[in-house]
Every structure is written in structure tokens, then in C-alpha cells.
Design an enzyme around this catalytic site. Structure first.
Site: not given
Length: 307
Positions: A89, A91, A146, A255
Site C-alpha cells: 500500500s 501508507s 509503520k 495510513s
């Protein structure tokens, strides 16, 4: 799904190893005895081809013997050293792009068994600013990636798209750290990243020892009504519990991170992202005759270390 492959690899390796062990300890001595009896009867030493005809090794055992060492090495590498991941993705833009393939250093934080993820050896803990892969707390079968923003005991505020951090107060300290504004500087005036047709603003941010870029969508308003609510704190404020971490994506308005579902427990940590080993462009047009999953090119300039 990621844990499914770990379990599958472990089971296949164990089965292949057991078949190879049974063949080596039980079947092989019997084959050798048959060969010895035949050589005694003929009063001559048989060639390798003749030995194979007299006492052939079963095809399953032969296959297990050939693949077990390979599977074992892969299992050790993937479970305890390095594991490849694909960024699915946007994010973590602009640091990591969709189509990037990264290596995750599994031993950065601890060594865990590949099935039950029991900690075998504690090595280290995440530092502020590192990019970590972890098991998504609401659904641990999924791997998320992350940036670590908050450490245990930290007070985190994300208000009006500005990040504030008050580091944890050491019990031995005479004065606790003050609330810090994480400053961000506009990196580019000409947008090169977009959310649909909306150009995104690119900022430079310093988290701990790590300087990195973030993206902000100027058209997106305050989303604090969707934030994870921690009892006893403001809607846009969190205090990181012991043994947990607060993580955010670099693409701040695109995100799904700790702001929305809470903290990452230590036992969910998988490892630290360290290297981009391949990066595919995935911008095939819908009118193309080829499937959408086939890359349109390779971004060679992206290969290298991850900050």
C-alpha cells in the site's frame, strides 16, 4: 497469511527431515545389508549402478534427502535472520512505495520460534524513528509496516497535523522531559506524490536520530473523531503503556496506524526494515492486454538501505 506460510514451511521441513532420518537410520542399513549379501553371493564388489538395482532408495526418501538441507537453510534464514516482504500500500510513502520489496531483519529485537512466536532470546527494542514490521494487533495473521513514533511511557499528541512527543520520564530523573514539537520543514514546493488527483505536501521530519520525509494531504480535515480513545486522555492524545509502541505511517493522511487502533505490543514485533532489494513499477493502465499484477518496470534507483 504470513504466519500461515511460516507454519507451512516449518511443517514441510520437519516432515522432510523425519523422512530423511527414518531412511538414514532404518532403511539405509537394510539396503546396505542386501548389497553385502549380494556381493558375498557373487564374490565381487558391485558397481554403484548395480547396488542401486539391488537395493534402490525410495523416490520419496530420495526427494526428502535432497530438499531437506535446502528447506532447513531457508527456514533458519526466514525465521531468525532475514525475511522478504512486499509493500502492498501507499501508507509509508514517500519512504516506501507500493511495489517495493524489502528485507526485514528478524533478529533486531528478539529471536522467536516461527509457529507460536514465543520469545527465545531478547536482543534489543525499537528506537524512535525506526521502521518496524509487526503483527497487526486487531488481526495478528496480517503483517503491517509503520514507523515507530512512541516508546513505552511516552506521551504522544497528534493535533492539527502536528506531532508532539513528551518522552517517558525516568524514575531516577530529577526533572521530566518537556513536551516537544516535532518540527517539519517543507521539502518540496512542486508535488511529485498524489492521492488520486490531489497533490501531497512533502515535509522533512526528525524523529530521534532519524530524519525522514512525510506526506500530508492538504484537503483532508481533522479525523480525531475516528481515533482510538485511550481512557483518561484527550481524543488526540495517547500515553504509551509499558511493553507497547505507538506507530504511524509516513503518508500521514493515508495510513491506518496507532491513531486508529491503538498500540503495538512487544510480542507482535517481527523485525526492522533494513533494505529495499527490488522495486517494481505497478502503473499498468486498465486498457492493457496484460494482467495488472505484471510490473511495468523496475525502479533501480530505489534499491538500497531504508531510513
Amino acid at each position: 497469511m504470513a504466519n500461515f506460510y511460516s507454519v507451512l514451511l516449518t511443517v514441510i521441513t520437519i516432515v522432510a527431515g523425519l523422512i530423511w532420518l527414518y531412511d538414514a537410520k532404518v532403511s539405509k542399513p537394510k539396503r546396505q545389508q542386501r548389497i553385502a549379501d549380494e556381493e558375498k553371493r557373487l564374490q565381487q564388489t558391485l558397481s554403484d549402478e548395480a547396488r542401486e538395482r539391488v537395493a534402490p532408495q525410495g523416490s520419496i526418501a530420495e526427494f526428502a534427502q535432497s530438499v531437506f538441507p535446502i528447506l532447513f537453510v531457508i527456514l533458519i534464514l526466514r525465521s531468525f535472520l532475514y525475511e522478504p516482504f512486499r509493500i502492498p500500500s501507499a501508507s509509508m510513502m514517500p519512504t516506501l512505495l507500493e511495489g517495493d520489496f524489502i528485507l526485514v531483519e528478524k533478529f533486531s529485537y528478539s529471536l522467536r520460534d516461527p509457529i507460536w512466536r514465543t520469545e527465545l532470546v531478547e536482543i534489543d527494542r525499537p528506537e524512535r524513528g525506526e521502521i518496524a514490521v509487526f503483527k497487526y494487533p486487531p488481526e495478528p495473521s496480517l503483517d503491517f509496516i509503520k514507523r515507530v513514533v512512541g516508546l513505552p511511557g511516552d506521551r504522544i499528541i497528534y493535533r492539527n497535523k502536528t506531532l508532539y512527543i513528551q518522552p517517558a520520564c525516568d524514575e531516577a530523573a530529577t526533572q521530566c522531559p518537556e513536551l516537544q514539537v516535532i518540527e517539519r520543514n517543507l521539502e518540496r514546493a512542486d508535488a511529485i506524490y498524489f492521492s488520486g488527483a490531489t497533490p501531497l505536501q512533502q515535509y522533512r521530519e526528525q524523529l530521534g536520530e532519524v530524519a525522514h520525509d512525510t506526506l500530508v494531504d492538504p484537503t483532508v480535515g481533522n479525523r480525531d473523531r475516528y481515533y482510538f480513545q485511550q481512557p483518561g486522555t484527550a481524543r488526540d492524545e495517547w500515553i504509551v503503556p509499558e511493553g507497547n509502541y505507538f506507530v504511524m505511517g509516513d503518508n500521514r493522511d493515508n495510513s491506518e496506524d496507532s491513531r486508529y487502533w491503538g498500540f503495538v505490543p512487544e510480542e507482535n514485533l517481527v523485525g526492522r526494515a533494513v533494505f529495499i532489494w527490488m522495486s517494481f513499477e505497478m502503473d499498468r493502465k486498465a486498457s492493457s492486454m496484460l494482467p495488472q499484477w505484471i510490473p511495468t518496470g523496475i525502479r533501480w534507483e530505489r534499491l538500497g538501505g531504508v531510513e
